[in-house]
Design an enzyme around this catalytic site. Structure first.
Site, PDB file in Angstrom:
ATOM      1  CG  HIS A 139      -1.804   1.144   1.427  1.00 27.08           C
ATOM      2  ND1 HIS A 139      -3.179   1.046   1.430  1.00 27.08           N
ATOM      3  CD2 HIS A 139      -1.513   2.456   1.641  1.00 27.08           C
ATOM      4  CE1 HIS A 139      -3.691   2.274   1.625  1.00 27.08           C
ATOM      5  NE2 HIS A 139      -2.702   3.139   1.760  1.00 27.08           N
ATOM      6  CD  GLU A 140       1.705   3.382   3.683  1.00 27.36           C
ATOM      7  OE1 GLU A 140       1.825   4.481   3.116  1.00 27.36           O
ATOM      8  OE2 GLU A 140       0.689   3.067   4.339  1.00 27.36           O
TER       9      GLU A 140
HETATM   10 ZN   LIG Z   1      -2.567   5.187   2.008  1.00 28.18          ZN
END
Ligand SMILES: [Zn+2]
Length: 176
Positions: A139-140
């Site tokens: 996600h990051e």
């Molecule tokens: Zn995020």
């Protein structure tokens, strides 16, 4: 360093490909420290620099063990110029994002990843992760490439969220 704030949907910085970090100086450490504070205050488990308006390849992550934050200094990690090699099977799980308040969606991610990158002093790191930490990293790192989790959900889910997304974008443009 000026006060940092979370950028929300509609902010251009969230859609840009972030720049590689080449200077491992005090400014970088200071930014990472502030990002950690913002992450904790927002009850987030990860934060990427573009989310606070800085288009550079830096992420901070709170790694979880069985759903609980790991206690002590090691519970937070700052990773500079992260790269992931993905593996294992794909799994679907609900995600949220500090840039998309009030919005959640089911995202398919790989269960394993090998993380390559550097720490705040520029030393090379390589670590393997599985399950939730692997998901947080994916996600990051997506943020560094201008990708939000809503870009990875099904068209049906996205259609269901469209009203909320529109409201968020509108709120953003009123703030600008
Ligand atoms: Zn995020």
């Amino acid at each position: 360093m000026a006060r940092l704030k979370i950028h929300t949907l509609g902010s251009k910085v969230l859609q840009q490909k972030a720049e590689q970090v080449t200077e491992f100086d005090g400014e970088l450490s200071e930014l990472a420290g502030k990002m950690m504070q913002i992450m904790v205050q927002g009850n987030g488990v990860g934060l990427a620099a573009p989310q606070v308006g800085k288009s550079i390849r830096l992420i901070v992550v709170a790694f979880l063990v069985e759903g609980a934050l790991i206690e002590g200094e090691e519970r937070f990690s700052c990773i500079v110029n992260p790269r992931l090699t993905l593996g294992g099977e794909t799994r679907v799980r609900e995600e949220g994002c500090l840039c998309l308040p009030g919005i959640e969606g089911e995202v398919e991610r790989y269960s394993l990843c090998e993380l390559y990158g550097q720490n705040l002093t520029g030393e090379e790191i390589q670590v393997s992760f599985s399950d939730l930490p692997a998901r947080i990293l994916q996600h990051e790192v997506d943020h560094l490439d201008g990708i939000l989790f809503i870009d990875r959900i099904s068209l049906t889910s996205r259609a269901l969220l469209s009203k909320k997304l529109r409201q968020l974008r509108r709120k953003r443009s009123e703030e600008d």
